[in-house]
Design a protein around this motif. Structure first.
Motif, PDB file in Angstrom:
ATOM      1  N   ASN A 126      11.399   6.605   5.639  1.00 34.98           N
ATOM      2  CA  ASN A 126      11.331   7.716   4.699  1.00 34.98           C
ATOM      3  C   ASN A 126       9.963   7.779   4.030  1.00 34.98           C
ATOM      4  O   ASN A 126       9.369   8.838   3.892  1.00 34.98           O
ATOM      5  CB  ASN A 126      12.428   7.570   3.645  1.00 34.98           C
ATOM      6  CG  ASN A 126      13.812   7.795   4.223  1.00 34.98           C
ATOM      7  OD1 ASN A 126      13.939   8.423   5.267  1.00 34.98           O
ATOM      8  ND2 ASN A 126      14.824   7.265   3.574  1.00 34.98           N
ATOM      9  N   ASN A 127       9.467   6.623   3.606  1.00 30.50           N
ATOM     10  CA  ASN A 127       8.162   6.589   2.955  1.00 30.50           C
ATOM     11  C   ASN A 127       7.042   6.931   3.925  1.00 30.50           C
ATOM     12  O   ASN A 127       6.071   7.597   3.559  1.00 30.50           O
ATOM     13  CB  ASN A 127       7.916   5.208   2.332  1.00 30.50           C
ATOM     14  CG  ASN A 127       8.759   4.971   1.097  1.00 30.50           C
ATOM     15  OD1 ASN A 127       9.183   5.908   0.443  1.00 30.50           O
ATOM     16  ND2 ASN A 127       9.028   3.718   0.788  1.00 30.50           N
ATOM     17  N   SER A 128       7.154   6.464   5.163  1.00 32.96           N
ATOM     18  CA  SER A 128       6.134   6.762   6.166  1.00 32.96           C
ATOM     19  C   SER A 128       6.083   8.257   6.456  1.00 32.96           C
ATOM     20  O   SER A 128       5.006   8.851   6.548  1.00 32.96           O
ATOM     21  CB  SER A 128       6.420   5.986   7.460  1.00 32.96           C
ATOM     22  OG  SER A 128       6.300   4.597   7.252  1.00 32.96           O
ATOM     23  N   ALA A 129       7.262   8.873   6.618  1.00 36.94           N
ATOM     24  CA  ALA A 129       7.317  10.307   6.895  1.00 36.94           C
ATOM     25  C   ALA A 129       6.727  11.103   5.734  1.00 36.94           C
ATOM     26  O   ALA A 129       5.973  12.058   5.937  1.00 36.94           O
ATOM     27  CB  ALA A 129       8.755  10.742   7.159  1.00 36.94           C
ATOM     28  N   ARG A 130       7.056  10.686   4.521  1.00 33.05           N
ATOM     29  CA  ARG A 130       6.536  11.394   3.344  1.00 33.05           C
ATOM     30  C   ARG A 130       5.014  11.256   3.263  1.00 33.05           C
ATOM     31  O   ARG A 130       4.305  12.212   2.941  1.00 33.05           O
ATOM     32  CB  ARG A 130       7.199  10.847   2.084  1.00 33.05           C
ATOM     33  CG  ARG A 130       6.786  11.569   0.811  1.00 33.05           C
ATOM     34  CD  ARG A 130       7.752  11.262  -0.339  1.00 33.05           C
ATOM     35  NE  ARG A 130       7.884   9.845  -0.594  1.00 33.05           N
ATOM     36  CZ  ARG A 130       8.988   9.143  -0.329  1.00 33.05           C
ATOM     37  NH1 ARG A 130      10.037   9.727   0.223  1.00 33.05           N
ATOM     38  NH2 ARG A 130       9.029   7.857  -0.597  1.00 33.05           N
ATOM     39  N   LYS A 131       4.525  10.055   3.566  1.00 32.62           N
ATOM     40  CA  LYS A 131       3.083   9.828   3.521  1.00 32.62           C
ATOM     41  C   LYS A 131       2.362  10.673   4.569  1.00 32.62           C
ATOM     42  O   LYS A 131       1.321  11.283   4.286  1.00 32.62           O
ATOM     43  CB  LYS A 131       2.796   8.341   3.766  1.00 32.62           C
ATOM     44  CG  LYS A 131       1.324   7.967   3.715  1.00 32.62           C
ATOM     45  CD  LYS A 131       0.729   8.164   2.339  1.00 32.62           C
ATOM     46  CE  LYS A 131      -0.713   7.713   2.285  1.00 32.62           C
ATOM     47  NZ  LYS A 131      -1.335   7.983   0.976  1.00 32.62           N
ATOM     48  N   ILE A 132       2.907  10.741   5.774  1.00 32.41           N
ATOM     49  CA  ILE A 132       2.283  11.531   6.840  1.00 32.41           C
ATOM     50  C   ILE A 132       2.311  13.019   6.484  1.00 32.41           C
ATOM     51  O   ILE A 132       1.339  13.751   6.717  1.00 32.41           O
ATOM     52  CB  ILE A 132       2.977  11.267   8.185  1.00 32.41           C
ATOM     53  CG1 ILE A 132       2.612   9.867   8.691  1.00 32.41           C
ATOM     54  CG2 ILE A 132       2.581  12.308   9.224  1.00 32.41           C
ATOM     55  CD1 ILE A 132       3.336   9.451   9.952  1.00 32.41           C
ATOM     56  N   PHE A 141       9.566  13.298  12.702  1.00 26.96           N
ATOM     57  CA  PHE A 141       9.766  14.715  12.413  1.00 26.96           C
ATOM     58  C   PHE A 141      10.464  15.402  13.585  1.00 26.96           C
ATOM     59  O   PHE A 141      11.655  15.242  13.773  1.00 26.96           O
ATOM     60  CB  PHE A 141       8.421  15.370  12.076  1.00 26.96           C
ATOM     61  CG  PHE A 141       7.797  14.808  10.829  1.00 26.96           C
ATOM     62  CD1 PHE A 141       8.192  15.240   9.574  1.00 26.96           C
ATOM     63  CD2 PHE A 141       6.824  13.819  10.907  1.00 26.96           C
ATOM     64  CE1 PHE A 141       7.629  14.723   8.419  1.00 26.96           C
ATOM     65  CE2 PHE A 141       6.252  13.288   9.756  1.00 26.96           C
ATOM     66  CZ  PHE A 141       6.661  13.742   8.518  1.00 26.96           C
ATOM     67  N   ASN A 142       9.747  16.165  14.382  1.00 25.00           N
ATOM     68  CA  ASN A 142      10.365  16.903  15.478  1.00 25.00           C
ATOM     69  C   ASN A 142      10.147  16.222  16.827  1.00 25.00           C
ATOM     70  O   ASN A 142      11.093  15.749  17.455  1.00 25.00           O
ATOM     71  CB  ASN A 142       9.843  18.346  15.518  1.00 25.00           C
ATOM     72  CG  ASN A 142      10.217  19.119  14.265  1.00 25.00           C
ATOM     73  OD1 ASN A 142      11.377  19.135  13.865  1.00 25.00           O
ATOM     74  ND2 ASN A 142       9.249  19.757  13.633  1.00 25.00           N
ATOM     75  N   THR A 143       8.899  16.191  17.276  1.00 26.12           N
ATOM     76  CA  THR A 143       8.615  15.639  18.604  1.00 26.12           C
ATOM     77  C   THR A 143       7.502  14.606  18.618  1.00 26.12           C
ATOM     78  O   THR A 143       7.471  13.749  19.490  1.00 26.12           O
ATOM     79  CB  THR A 143       8.235  16.771  19.583  1.00 26.12           C
ATOM     80  OG1 THR A 143       7.061  17.446  19.098  1.00 26.12           O
ATOM     81  CG2 THR A 143       9.368  17.777  19.732  1.00 26.12           C
ATOM     82  N   TRP A 144       6.584  14.658  17.660  1.00 27.24           N
ATOM     83  CA  TRP A 144       5.432  13.762  17.689  1.00 27.24           C
ATOM     84  C   TRP A 144       5.827  12.341  17.349  1.00 27.24           C
ATOM     85  O   TRP A 144       6.613  12.101  16.419  1.00 27.24           O
ATOM     86  CB  TRP A 144       4.373  14.213  16.684  1.00 27.24           C
ATOM     87  CG  TRP A 144       3.574  15.405  17.098  1.00 27.24           C
ATOM     88  CD1 TRP A 144       3.910  16.331  18.042  1.00 27.24           C
ATOM     89  CD2 TRP A 144       2.317  15.823  16.546  1.00 27.24           C
ATOM     90  NE1 TRP A 144       2.933  17.300  18.115  1.00 27.24           N
ATOM     91  CE2 TRP A 144       1.951  17.015  17.222  1.00 27.24           C
ATOM     92  CE3 TRP A 144       1.484  15.322  15.568  1.00 27.24           C
ATOM     93  CZ2 TRP A 144       0.772  17.694  16.931  1.00 27.24           C
ATOM     94  CZ3 TRP A 144       0.307  15.986  15.270  1.00 27.24           C
ATOM     95  CH2 TRP A 144      -0.037  17.161  15.957  1.00 27.24           C
ATOM     96  N   THR A 145       5.242  11.400  18.083  1.00 31.16           N
ATOM     97  CA  THR A 145       5.345   9.999  17.687  1.00 31.16           C
ATOM     98  C   THR A 145       4.339   9.736  16.571  1.00 31.16           C
ATOM     99  O   THR A 145       3.409  10.522  16.343  1.00 31.16           O
ATOM    100  CB  THR A 145       5.052   9.079  18.870  1.00 31.16           C
ATOM    101  OG1 THR A 145       3.681   9.286  19.290  1.00 31.16           O
ATOM    102  CG2 THR A 145       5.976   9.362  20.049  1.00 31.16           C
ATOM    103  N   GLN A 172       0.821  -1.209   0.000  1.00 32.07           N
ATOM    104  CA  GLN A 172       0.000   0.000   0.000  1.00 32.07           C
ATOM    105  C   GLN A 172       0.849   1.251   0.000  1.00 32.07           C
ATOM    106  O   GLN A 172       0.541   2.221  -0.672  1.00 32.07           O
ATOM    107  CB  GLN A 172      -0.923  -0.009   1.212  1.00 32.07           C
ATOM    108  CG  GLN A 172      -1.862   1.177   1.265  1.00 32.07           C
ATOM    109  CD  GLN A 172      -2.785   1.094   2.452  1.00 32.07           C
ATOM    110  OE1 GLN A 172      -2.704   0.177   3.253  1.00 32.07           O
ATOM    111  NE2 GLN A 172      -3.658   2.074   2.563  1.00 32.07           N
ATOM    112  N   TYR A 173       1.878   1.283   0.740  1.00 33.79           N
ATOM    113  CA  TYR A 173       2.678   2.508   0.861  1.00 33.79           C
ATOM    114  C   TYR A 173       3.917   2.510  -0.027  1.00 33.79           C
ATOM    115  O   TYR A 173       4.721   3.432   0.004  1.00 33.79           O
ATOM    116  CB  TYR A 173       3.094   2.714   2.314  1.00 33.79           C
ATOM    117  CG  TYR A 173       1.915   2.877   3.229  1.00 33.79           C
ATOM    118  CD1 TYR A 173       1.669   1.957   4.238  1.00 33.79           C
ATOM    119  CD2 TYR A 173       1.035   3.935   3.057  1.00 33.79           C
ATOM    120  CE1 TYR A 173       0.575   2.088   5.053  1.00 33.79           C
ATOM    121  CE2 TYR A 173      -0.068   4.063   3.869  1.00 33.79           C
ATOM    122  CZ  TYR A 173      -0.289   3.145   4.868  1.00 33.79           C
ATOM    123  OH  TYR A 173      -1.388   3.282   5.675  1.00 33.79           O
TER     124      TYR A 173
END
Length: 230
Positions: free
Chosen positions: A35-41, A155-159, A13-14
């Protein structure tokens, strides 16, 4: 469905590729997945912003239409009252006097308001898909990194779980608001109570389920993903 099948589905899917498995550390995630997860979010955060902007425009347009409906309904009810008084008066009504029939303009505005609500329903459906996709990323991360998730944030602080929680809250807010709109559009042209009509108008305009914290959630997500400058 077993764990391997779930993982295969999520990776498909991703668009993640299962390469470069890091040895010896249960907390270490595969880099391409991250990397893909961060881009998707990050893409999802931008979509949330765009969908909410579209929702707000539809809400403004819907309020204008709903206001016209209430005014037309009040005028129509006033005509009925005048006709009733004439019929009950000492003079008999003229044989040519006919009760007011359906108001074409009122019907047209009701149809337009229904169209607005249908477009809002389409937006909520897209919001549900955004929320579902973030939930999928969370499930993938838990499978790879364990229940505690990854060691450092994307990213910065969020899980990742925080993105899931915020997406779920946003989705639920607009889902409940849509239900209120659907009730309003069914009732607003049929009520003869002026005060109740004003309640429907106020509920449409001020959107009780879209609270201030909903906007804070959106802004926090945009800040965290870099769409807003820190």
């Amino acid at each position: 469905m077993n764990a391997n099948a779930i993982l295969s589905f999520l990776l498909f899917q991703y668009g993640n590729e299962m390469e470069g498995k890091s040895p010896g550390n249960a907390k270490t995630c595969r880099k391409p997945v991250l990397n893909n997860s961060a881009r998707k979010i990050k893409d999802n955060a931008a979509d949330w912003h765009n969908f909410i902007l579209k929702w707000d425009k539809l809400n403004d347009a819907g309020f204008t239409i709903a206001n016209k409906i209430v005014n037309l309904k009040i005028n129509k009810d006033a005509e009925k009252s005048e006709l009733k008084l004439e019929c009950e008066g000492p003079a008999l009504p003229s044989p040519d006097t006919k009760p007011p029939g359906p108001n074409p303009e009122l019907q047209e505005e009701c149809t337009a308001l229904l169209d607005i609500v249908e477009k809002m329903a389409g937006l909520v459906s897209k919001m549900e898909k955004l929320s579902s996709s973030v939930k999928g990323i969370c499930e993938l991360e838990r499978f790879q990194c364990g229940e505690g998730g990854r060691a450092s944030p994307l990213f910065n602080t969020w899980t990742t779980a925080q993105f899931d929680q915020v997406s779920s809250r946003l989705c639920e807010s607009y889902r409940q608001e849509l239900k209120l709109k659907q009730t309003t559009v069914q009732e607003i042209a049929h009520t003869s109570d002026r005060n109740l009509s004003m309640v429907y108008l106020s509920a449409w305009l001020y959107q009780p389920y879209v609270e201030d914290c909903t906007k804070v959630d959106l802004e926090g997500m945009l800040l965290e993903t870099g769409h807003r400058p820190l």
